[in-house]
Design an enzyme around this catalytic site. Structure first.
Site, PDB file in Angstrom:
ATOM      1  N   HIS A 130     -24.675 -19.428  -8.934  1.00 40.63           N
ATOM      2  CA  HIS A 130     -24.661 -20.298  -7.751  1.00 40.63           C
ATOM      3  C   HIS A 130     -25.076 -21.694  -8.220  1.00 40.63           C
ATOM      4  CE1 HIS A 130     -26.302 -21.938  -3.956  1.00 40.63           C
ATOM      5  NE2 HIS A 130     -25.608 -21.018  -3.325  1.00 40.63           N
ATOM      6  N   ASP A 207     -32.455 -15.460 -11.247  1.00 36.90           N
ATOM      7  CA  ASP A 207     -32.078 -15.781  -9.875  1.00 36.90           C
ATOM      8  C   ASP A 207     -31.829 -14.452  -9.177  1.00 36.90           C
ATOM      9  OD1 ASP A 207     -30.950 -16.386  -7.494  1.00 36.90           O
ATOM     10  OD2 ASP A 207     -29.471 -17.794  -8.267  1.00 36.90           O
ATOM     11  N   GLN A 210     -29.734 -12.567  -4.663  1.00 38.45           N
ATOM     12  CA  GLN A 210     -28.913 -11.466  -4.150  1.00 38.45           C
ATOM     13  C   GLN A 210     -29.450 -10.091  -4.531  1.00 38.45           C
ATOM     14  OE1 GLN A 210     -26.819 -11.971  -1.884  1.00 38.45           O
ATOM     15  NE2 GLN A 210     -26.553 -14.167  -2.124  1.00 38.45           N
ATOM     16  N   LYS A 233     -32.269 -14.009   3.188  1.00 42.20           N
ATOM     17  CA  LYS A 233     -31.205 -13.089   2.761  1.00 42.20           C
ATOM     18  C   LYS A 233     -31.695 -11.639   2.748  1.00 42.20           C
ATOM     19  CE  LYS A 233     -29.156 -16.550  -0.324  1.00 42.20           C
ATOM     20  NZ  LYS A 233     -27.934 -17.009   0.330  1.00 42.20           N
ATOM     21  N   CYS A 372     -20.405 -22.005  -3.300  1.00 45.78           N
ATOM     22  CA  CYS A 372     -21.340 -22.696  -4.213  1.00 45.78           C
ATOM     23  C   CYS A 372     -21.265 -22.130  -5.624  1.00 45.78           C
ATOM     24  CB  CYS A 372     -22.773 -22.644  -3.691  1.00 45.78           C
ATOM     25  SG  CYS A 372     -22.989 -23.556  -2.175  1.00 45.78           S
TER      26      CYS A 372
HETATM   27  N1  7TS Z   1     -28.687 -18.006  -5.842  1.00 41.90           N
HETATM   28  C1  7TS Z   1     -27.775 -17.151  -5.377  1.00 41.90           C
HETATM   29  C2  7TS Z   1     -27.260 -16.066  -6.269  1.00 41.90           C
HETATM   30  C3  7TS Z   1     -27.319 -17.284  -4.064  1.00 41.90           C
HETATM   31  O1  7TS Z   1     -26.407 -16.434  -3.599  1.00 41.90           O
HETATM   32  C4  7TS Z   1     -27.820 -18.339  -3.254  1.00 41.90           C
HETATM   33  C5  7TS Z   1     -27.315 -18.588  -1.861  1.00 41.90           C
HETATM   34  C6  7TS Z   1     -28.803 -19.170  -3.790  1.00 41.90           C
HETATM   35  C7  7TS Z   1     -29.211 -18.981  -5.092  1.00 41.90           C
HETATM   36  C8  7TS Z   1     -29.449 -20.258  -2.988  1.00 41.90           C
HETATM   37  O2  7TS Z   1     -30.192 -19.711  -1.953  1.00 41.90           O
HETATM   38  P1  7TS Z   1     -30.868 -20.673  -0.868  1.00 41.90           P
HETATM   39  O3  7TS Z   1     -31.519 -19.742   0.092  1.00 41.90           O
HETATM   40  O4  7TS Z   1     -31.824 -21.531  -1.605  1.00 41.90           O
HETATM   41  O5  7TS Z   1     -29.756 -21.455  -0.251  1.00 41.90           O
HETATM   42  N2  7TS Z   1     -26.025 -18.100  -1.602  1.00 41.90           N
HETATM   43  C9  7TS Z   1     -25.262 -18.417  -0.543  1.00 41.90           C
HETATM   44  C10 7TS Z   1     -23.977 -17.910  -0.378  1.00 41.90           C
HETATM   45  O6  7TS Z   1     -23.430 -17.147  -1.158  1.00 41.90           O
HETATM   46  N3  7TS Z   1     -23.443 -18.416   0.769  1.00 41.90           N
HETATM   47  O7  7TS Z   1     -24.361 -19.217   1.335  1.00 41.90           O
HETATM   48  C11 7TS Z   1     -25.478 -19.227   0.524  1.00 41.90           C
END
Ligand code: 7TS
Length: 415
Positions: A130, A207, A210, A233, A372
């Protein structure tokens, strides 16, 4: 109350009852929420915890000596301990509440990165990442005249074994890698990557945005140095977490300066607070962190092995059904056991935004775009994909509805 888990695994019918949002109609149709990778829905208990904080004991923490503030502080710190236990960290001092996974990664890039990365050093990441796990390292590498390298993927979105070996070298100072891709759903060989990083004297940041919501994660077993994720999430509200090994966090300078992160402030200098407060400047998301603790309780009651098994069952079902649609290109591993509950695909001749709009008319929520993860899409020669993702409340009938509508959309656009 019905049991949420039976001998056969998750009792999804009972779980769905806990999610008020799933009881509603959208565009006259029952809501089919297939975008949990972006953000998950929240069970009643999490919504109630947030509501209760604001209704009954809203107060700032770590300062007040009155009962309300003491209750807020105790519950905030209890939530930290729940998160600690959930990922099996050694100490609650290793759990830092942030805004989200993105802020957690930036914290490490600024506080650790600026102290430890020098000209000529290498940072290794992967094509699966991401943007949150690419851009902070690009900024750092540019600033320090360091180099950012990528481990590539095969045609099924699996990291290339030989590149895990030869991209991570004596010049590598940090490996920043996802445990589960938010596009292909690929579960990466994370333990092997961490061990490889350590073998060359590098650190490893995982990271887990997920993976922590969808599978068991044990930071001591992994022996990772940093690990990040987002509460929103994993059935919780908008609050993030950074796990870091205590010795590393102790040695790092603060990221943000302000209240709560200091022990003493004088006109000429300040002394930093102890962990984890050194990295929690200003008033944090108190109610959100408390409600994240309740989300952790909910997931723990379900059992993370059961959550992963459920996601993978749905993935297998979706791969099978979607695979039967003529011309549809699914990205990522063909085996559901190699991925989580995330399936992205390309419908030839139909733009993903059109696909998502047609599905929306039927109450079906999917994501369309590059999610992203532009480098990965570029690698596959795709500008965008459509993505369906599953969680504890998803049922196979929802995948059937998705497949039926995709079939119709395909025929409308390719008569
Ligand atoms: N890393 C991964 C693997 C992610 O899927 C996401 C967000 C992030 C980091 C960032 O997370 P945040 O909470 O800081 O935004 N992924 C997604 C997505 O797949 N669609 O919207 C956000």
């Amino acid at each position: 109350m019905l049991d949420l888990v039976t001998a056969k695994g998750l009792n999804v019918a009972a779980i769905r009852e806990d999610f008020p949002i799933l009881q509603q109609m959208v565009n006259g149709k029952p809501l089919v929420y297939l975008d949990s990778t972006a953000t998950s829905q929240k069970p009643e208990s999490v919504i109630e915890a947030l509501d209760e904080y604001y209704r009954k004991y809203n107060a700032n923490i770590h300062r007040g000596v009155y009962s309300l503030a003491e209750e807020a502080t105790a519950k905030y710190e209890a939530a930290r301990k729940k998160v600690q236990k959930y990922i099996n960290a050694k100490s609650y001092r290793e759990i830092i509440f942030t805004r989200n996974a993105t802020e957690s990664i930036n914290l490490v890039a600024y506080a650790w990165g600026r102290q430890n990365i020098r000209a000529g050093d290498e940072i290794v990441t992967t094509l699966l990442e991401h943007h949150a796990n690419i851009v902070p390292w690009q900024i750092l590498a540019q600033e320090k005249d360091a180099k950012l390298k990528f481990i590539g993927v095969d045609e099924q979105g699996r990291l290339l074994d030989d590149e895990i070996e030869n991209r991570i070298t004596e010049r590598t100072k940090l490996v920043a890698v996802t445990m589960m891709s938010n596009v292909t759903g690929t579960i990466t060989p994370i333990k092997r990557i961490i061990d490889r990083a350590h073998a060359v004297g590098a650190l490893c940041l995982v990271d887990a945005a997920q993976s922590v919501p969808h599978m068991p994660v044990d930071v001591q077993a992994l022996n990772c140095d940093f690990l990040v994720f987002s509460g929103h999430k994993m059935l919780g509200p908008f609050v993030g977490v950074l796990y870091g090994k205590r010795a590393l966090l102790e040695a790092m300078p603060p990221f943000l300066g302000g209240g709560d992160m200091i022990r003493e402030v004088h006109q000429e200098y300040s002394k930093w607070n102890e962990l984890p407060y050194k990295f929690e400047a200003g008033t944090p998301a108190i109610g959100e962190a408390i409600a994240l603790g309740v989300a952790v309780d909910y997931l723990t009651a379900l059992g993370m092995e059961n959550v992963l098994a459920h996601d993978q069952e749905l993935s297998a079902y979706a791969l099978d059904k979607l695979g039967a649609l003529d011309g549809l290109r699914i990205v990522g591993p063909q085996q559901a056991t190699e991925r989580g509950g995330i399936v992205a695909f390309d419908v030839p001749g139909v733009h993903p935004h059109d696909v998502a709009q047609i599905l929306d008319r039927e109450g079906i929520c999917v994501r369309a775009g590059h999610h992203c993860a532009m480098p990965l899409h570029e690698h596959y020669g795709l500008a965008a994909t459509t993505r369906a993702s599953f969680y504890v409340y998803t049922v196979p009938e929802e995948i059937d509805k998705l497949v039926d509508m995709l079939d119709k959309a395909r025929r409308i656009f390719n008569p």
